[in-house]
Design an enzyme around this catalytic site. Sequence first.
Site, mmCIF file in Angstrom:
data_model
loop_
_atom_site.group_PDB
_atom_site.id
_atom_site.type_symbol
_atom_site.label_atom_id
_atom_site.label_comp_id
_atom_site.label_asym_id
_atom_site.label_seq_id
_atom_site.Cartn_x
_atom_site.Cartn_y
_atom_site.Cartn_z
ATOM 1 N N ASN A 125 0.686 -1.195 -0.022
ATOM 2 C CA ASN A 125 -0.210 -0.043 0.048
ATOM 3 C C ASN A 125 0.763 1.128 -0.156
ATOM 4 O O ASN A 125 1.526 1.540 0.849
ATOM 5 C CB ASN A 125 -0.979 0.188 1.110
ATOM 6 N N TRP A 126 0.968 1.933 -1.101
ATOM 7 C CA TRP A 126 2.024 2.717 -1.147
ATOM 8 C C TRP A 126 1.353 4.274 -0.523
ATOM 9 O O TRP A 126 2.268 5.266 -0.401
ATOM 10 C CB TRP A 126 2.058 3.232 -2.786
ATOM 11 N N LYS A 127 0.173 4.016 -0.186
ATOM 12 C CA LYS A 127 -0.531 5.584 0.329
ATOM 13 C C LYS A 127 -0.281 6.536 -0.538
ATOM 14 O O LYS A 127 -0.091 6.409 -1.686
ATOM 15 C CB LYS A 127 0.011 5.626 1.838
ATOM 16 N N GLU A 155 -6.658 5.061 7.825
ATOM 17 C CA GLU A 155 -6.604 6.211 7.557
ATOM 18 C C GLU A 155 -7.824 7.028 7.119
ATOM 19 O O GLU A 155 -8.033 8.143 7.051
ATOM 20 C CB GLU A 155 -5.278 6.320 6.754
ATOM 21 N N GLU A 186 -5.535 -4.485 10.837
ATOM 22 C CA GLU A 186 -4.278 -3.393 10.769
ATOM 23 C C GLU A 186 -4.638 -2.933 11.985
ATOM 24 O O GLU A 186 -5.441 -1.841 12.117
ATOM 25 C CB GLU A 186 -4.346 -2.755 9.631
ATOM 26 N N HIS A 188 -9.391 1.556 4.838
ATOM 27 C CA HIS A 188 -8.161 1.676 5.534
ATOM 28 C C HIS A 188 -8.493 2.495 6.663
ATOM 29 O O HIS A 188 -9.074 3.666 6.755
ATOM 30 C CB HIS A 188 -7.108 2.340 4.630
ATOM 31 N N SER A 220 3.408 -2.107 10.259
ATOM 32 C CA SER A 220 5.047 -2.049 10.571
ATOM 33 C C SER A 220 5.469 -3.627 10.263
ATOM 34 O O SER A 220 6.337 -4.122 11.000
ATOM 35 C CB SER A 220 5.199 -1.911 12.065
ATOM 36 N N GLY A 226 2.637 2.400 10.905
ATOM 37 C CA GLY A 226 3.701 3.377 10.691
ATOM 38 C C GLY A 226 4.289 3.994 12.054
ATOM 39 O O GLY A 226 5.156 4.895 11.926
ATOM 40 N N GLY A 270 2.888 -1.071 4.273
ATOM 41 C CA GLY A 270 3.024 0.190 3.997
ATOM 42 C C GLY A 270 4.400 0.594 3.732
ATOM 43 O O GLY A 270 4.822 0.477 2.387
ATOM 44 N N GLY A 271 5.036 1.392 4.452
ATOM 45 C CA GLY A 271 6.502 1.914 4.422
ATOM 46 C C GLY A 271 7.280 0.966 3.744
ATOM 47 O O GLY A 271 8.009 1.433 2.740
HETATM 48 P P1 13P Z 1 3.321 0.374 7.677
HETATM 49 O O1 13P Z 1 3.502 -0.778 7.064
HETATM 50 O O2 13P Z 1 3.720 1.563 7.180
HETATM 51 O O3 13P Z 1 3.049 0.312 9.215
HETATM 52 O O4 13P Z 1 1.649 0.587 7.231
HETATM 53 C C1 13P Z 1 0.686 -0.244 7.275
HETATM 54 C C2 13P Z 1 -0.385 -0.142 6.440
HETATM 55 O O5 13P Z 1 -1.414 0.828 7.054
HETATM 56 C C3 13P Z 1 -0.807 -0.688 5.130
HETATM 57 O O6 13P Z 1 -2.135 -0.399 4.677
#
Ligand code: 13P
Length: 247
Positions: free
Chosen positions: A9-11, A96, A165, A94, A209, A171, A230-231
């Site tokens: 997930n590149w966000k 967010e 999640e 998600h 994470s 993050g 994510g990251g």
């Molecule tokens: P991180 O891997 O950066 O913690 O993000 C997880 C995430 O929200 C994937 O959708």
Amino acid sequence: MRQQFVAGNWKMHGSLAGNAALLGEVLAGVGSARCEVAVCVPFPYLFQVQQLLQASQVAVGAQDCSVHASGAHTGEVAVSMLQEFGCRYVIVGHSERRADHHESDVLVAAKAQRVLEAGMTPIVCVGETLQEREAGQTAAVVLRQLQAVTHLLGEQTARIVLAYEPVWAIGTGRTASAQQAQEVHTLLREHLRAVSAAAADVRILYGGSVKPDNAQALFAQPDIDGGLIGGASLKAADFLAIIAAAR
Ligand code: 13P
């Protein structure tokens, strides 16, 4: 036997040049992956990423969609549009988006239904905040979020991918331990089993994470079927190492 699935997930990250470089490296190393792999990218990059990943084993996904089919909804993106750009997956719910855009459980469920209607697979996210975990509400929160979806989708639930999640692990570098994650995945699996035998086999990803050094322990759990990353999906070496850790 559920095939494991690792989705990036590149966000809100990326650039034309950066995406090409990242995916070039990912494609060079992904050949031996046992699991299914996808990247969920920002809307403006769908065309570019579709071209770059054509004829590869890496699927394209989006990070959200409109609940509406079409019409006067400025700034929204319809599932039919995502489908035209080769999306196989669409993340819905998600944390967010739930937090930043006040998306309700009912809205998230309706989005999941839209995605299915368009022939794509929703990756439905559920997860508790730190405050909810500390108040002992984890099970109640994730089951409430999932129930909204299973109530609307019924038998069609079997066609989704679910992602647990925990908000406090996203993050933050603070991962749920493999046991903590497995505990919640067990609860989610029990609910899915109550919906139908087919739904019991829905893949449940863990996100929050996930890194090369914790992926293997997480993915070894019986009810963790891969990860939503994510990251670490923004660094080819890390993403590939996580893919390699999948069963
Ligand atoms: P991180 O891997 O950066 O913690 O993000 C997880 C995430 O929200 C994937 O959708």
